[in-house]
Scaffold this active site. Structure first.
Site, PDB file in Angstrom:
ATOM      1  N   PHE A  97     -12.348 -18.315   2.523  1.00  0.00           N
ATOM      2  CA  PHE A  97     -12.511 -18.592   1.098  1.00  0.00           C
ATOM      3  C   PHE A  97     -14.017 -18.611   0.800  1.00  0.00           C
ATOM      4  CE2 PHE A  97      -8.180 -19.626   1.565  1.00  0.00           C
ATOM      5  CZ  PHE A  97      -7.597 -19.748   0.305  1.00  0.00           C
ATOM      6  N   TRP A 144      -8.783 -11.167   0.519  1.00  0.00           N
ATOM      7  CA  TRP A 144      -8.793 -11.394  -0.931  1.00  0.00           C
ATOM      8  C   TRP A 144      -9.939 -10.604  -1.561  1.00  0.00           C
ATOM      9  CZ3 TRP A 144     -11.921 -12.789  -4.906  1.00  0.00           C
ATOM     10  CH2 TRP A 144     -11.307 -13.150  -6.110  1.00  0.00           C
ATOM     11  N   LYS A 157      -1.291 -17.170   2.329  1.00  0.00           N
ATOM     12  CA  LYS A 157      -0.453 -16.506   3.342  1.00  0.00           C
ATOM     13  C   LYS A 157       0.078 -15.165   2.838  1.00  0.00           C
ATOM     14  CE  LYS A 157       2.962 -18.993   4.570  1.00  0.00           C
ATOM     15  NZ  LYS A 157       3.893 -18.508   3.527  1.00  0.00           N
ATOM     16  N   THR A 159      -1.334 -13.356   0.577  1.00  0.00           N
ATOM     17  CA  THR A 159      -2.507 -12.494   0.480  1.00  0.00           C
ATOM     18  C   THR A 159      -2.839 -11.891   1.844  1.00  0.00           C
ATOM     19  OG1 THR A 159      -3.335 -13.865  -1.328  1.00  0.00           O
ATOM     20  CG2 THR A 159      -4.918 -12.407  -0.253  1.00  0.00           C
ATOM     21  N   PHE A 202       5.520 -21.369   3.710  1.00  0.00           N
ATOM     22  CA  PHE A 202       4.847 -22.568   4.197  1.00  0.00           C
ATOM     23  C   PHE A 202       4.486 -22.457   5.683  1.00  0.00           C
ATOM     24  CE2 PHE A 202       7.466 -24.340   0.568  1.00  0.00           C
ATOM     25  CZ  PHE A 202       6.407 -24.374  -0.323  1.00  0.00           C
ATOM     26  N   LYS A 259       1.552 -23.475  -8.659  1.00  0.00           N
ATOM     27  CA  LYS A 259       0.794 -22.478  -7.893  1.00  0.00           C
ATOM     28  C   LYS A 259       0.402 -21.245  -8.698  1.00  0.00           C
ATOM     29  CE  LYS A 259       1.900 -21.779  -3.563  1.00  0.00           C
ATOM     30  NZ  LYS A 259       2.658 -21.458  -2.353  1.00  0.00           N
ATOM     31  N   ARG A 267       8.928 -11.970  -0.434  1.00  0.00           N
ATOM     32  CA  ARG A 267       9.910 -12.576  -1.333  1.00  0.00           C
ATOM     33  C   ARG A 267       9.543 -12.307  -2.790  1.00  0.00           C
ATOM     34  NH1 ARG A 267       9.654 -18.686   0.259  1.00  0.00           N
ATOM     35  NH2 ARG A 267       7.481 -18.106   0.600  1.00  0.00           N
TER      36      ARG A 267
END
Length: 559
Positions: free
Chosen positions: A384, A412, A74, A76, A304, A108, A97
């Site tokens: 991905f 990405w 998220k 990214t 999230f 993570k 953040r």
């Protein structure tokens, strides 16, 4: 594919612009910039006064479906979308953040975006950055020391030492500190009592700093924080202890937003970091407001899924800041959809179209939630490398069939270029101006009504159940005049329910509120559900095991 480099290897190959050049892009005056070396700076709060009459830019909120433990990229996507908007000629800032050392060292790894869509310098941002986390930890623990000293020095306020609710903090995952006993060793060490630690990002001071609109408001909010109760059950506040000025002094520089840049040189404000499963889960209000004055588009995220960060962003942050977001981006991934289709975590790389179809129910619920708030949205399908084309087409076809705006993004690997289709869709929904934003509950609703409305509309629950402890706290909160505050639900991120094992779109469940905590300074009531913890533990194989530094001081293994 550009390379097989890790995030940190990509980050270390980028030649950064001087931060003064990034500031010049935004027309920030020299005397409004406080540099931390060549690549980081804080922005003076005076800038809000200078730009007071300038119209605000559009705020685009990025959220997601319920994630896998590794996350769905998220941050990214948030960074990649900002880069894509900049490529499309839009004056854009991304607002994120600050990462906590808890997840950075825990499960993570680094938390500043990834690949060719990350904020830099990522080593600094993921570690000590500009000292904001230290300042918050220090202020939190100073307050704890002031409380115990007050009790030791005669307890003029008649604080019940069994009902001190203020905990100490540490910006690391440390399960051994969840429950402690302090004051042992004799009379000179104070009164023995039960205590405990929260992770720094769960501290009310973090929430206060992230919701304060200026220094005066920060002091007012700090003064209102409840630290305990008297023997006759009256709340004791920081103002009653007389230390709100000292706490404000410790936090005065931490309140200033941090300016950095993305891989592609897009300006980024990285400031504040409340967890979304524990606290309200978005960057500071001040950073968002400064960004909106400096740019036409502000891309920001809430932690999230939409059941956590987005719900709190919309009910808590927009109320505090009195602004309306322009649009919402809902991030979905093939692997998360397969997880919600009952595929084991270890098998998520295996092609499984049927599981993707089943998992779509989770995405559908999050879309319904954003529609319930009356906001325009776009689904971002974050690609991905292991995703099969047939799996991706399954999601895209479903969205088209149900008239949900959708874009496949590959930020990405490709940076802003991989987000151009998403940027185009976001601009389209903004230009249509079909924004009917409204809250799901009124502040005049009772705490019970607020939690019921959130549980039914956002989670899809039948309703709310209350423990006896929570029932007593509910009565006490209403009695102390705190019933008109928004609620901040502390809940698992892995499920729409309060049970992390209930994946997909569960039906027929209830949310159980086991405890209520007043965050009077932050301006909300925390409702603890399920087994959510305010001090996480480390996994069996922490990310820290892969971290190192070479003889030249170059970081390795942050992600």
């Amino acid at each position: 594919m550009k390379s097989h480099l890790s995030d940190i290897e990509i980050a270390q190959k980028i030649k950064l612009k001087p931060i003064t050049e990034v500031a010049q892009q935004l027309s920030i005056d020299d005397d409004e910039l406080e540099c931390f070396g060549h690549t980081k700076a804080k922005i003076s709060l005076d800038i809000l006064e200078r730009l007071e009459d300038k119209p605000d830019g559009q705020v685009i909120l990025v959220t997601s479906i319920n994630p896998t433990p590794a996350g769905e990229g998220k941050s990214t996507v948030t960074v990649g979308l900002s880069q894509a908007l900049a490529k499309a000629g839009k004056k854009t800032i991304v607002a994120l953040r600050e990462p906590s050392l808890g997840p950075t060292m825990g499960m993570k790894g680094g938390a500043a975006g990834g690949g060719y869509s990350q904020v830099l310098p990522m080593e600094d941002i993921n570690l000590h950055f500009t000292g904001d986390m230290h300042a918050i930890t220090c202020a939190n623990n100073a307050l704890a020391a002031f409380i115990d000293n007050h009790i030791h020095q005669g307890n003029e306020l008649n604080i019940d030492i069994r009902r001190v609710v203020w905990k100490r903090t540490l910006d690391l995952n440390d399960r051994a500190l969840r429950e402690t006993v302090i004051g042992l060793g004799g009379k000179g060490n104070g009164f023995p009592r039960e205590d405990g630690f929260d992770i720094t990002v769960a501290s009310e001071i973090m929430a206060v700093l992230c919701l304060a609109s200026n220094l005066k408001d920060l002091k007012k909010r700090l003064a209102a924080m409840i630290v305990g109760f008297t023997v006759d059950q009256k709340p004791v506040t920081v103002e009653m202890l007389g230390v709100h000025g000292a706490l404000t002094l410790l936090l005065k520089d931490a309140l200033k937003p941090n300016l950095v840049q993305t891989v592609e040189g897009t300006p980024a404000l990285v400031h504040g970091g409340p967890f979304a499963n524990i606290a309200h889960g978005s960057n500071s209000l001040i950073a968002t407001k400064v960004a909106a004055k400096l740019a036409d588009f502000v891309v920001t995220e809430a932690g999230f899924g939409a059941d956590l960060g987005a719900e709190k962003f919309l009910h808590i942050k927009t109320r505090a800041g009195q602004f309306t977001p322009g649009a919402v981006v809902i991030v979905a991934t093939i692997r998360a959809l397969k997880m919600h289709g009952s595929v084991n975590i270890g098998d998520l790389k295996t092609k499984n179209i049927e599981a993707v179809k089943i998992g779509m129910a989770n995405l559908e619920k999050h879309i319904e939630t954003i529609i319930a708030f009356g906001l325009p949205y776009v689904v971002a399908l974050n690609r991905f490398v292991q995703d099969a084309d047939e799996e991706l087409e399954t999601v895209l076809d479903w969205c088209e069939e149900h008239s949900h705006p959708v874009a496949l993004c590959n930020v990405w690997e490709e940076g802003g270029k991989g987000g151009l289709a998403l940027a185009e869709k976001v601009i389209n929904v903004l230009e249509k101006k079909e924004n009917h934003f409204s809250y799901l509950y009124d502040l005049s609703d009772s705490i019970e009504e607020k939690l019921t409305k959130i549980s039914r509309t956002v989670y899809g629950a039948e309703g709310v159940k209350w423990t006896e402890k929570a029932k007593k706290q509910l009565i006490e909160l209403e009695k102390n005049g705190l019933g008109n505050l928004p609620v901040c639900v502390a809940k698992t991120q892995y499920s729409l329910s309060d049970d992390p094992e209930k994946i997909g779109r569960p039906k027929g469940f209830f949310i159980t509120v086991r405890e209520l905590k007043p965050s009077a300074g932050a301006g909300f009531i925390v409702a603890l559900t399920g087994s959510i913890l305010t001090m996480p533990g480390l996994p069996k194989q922490p990310a820290a095991l892969n971290m190192d530094v070479d003889e030249n001081g170059k970081a390795k293994g942050l992600f």
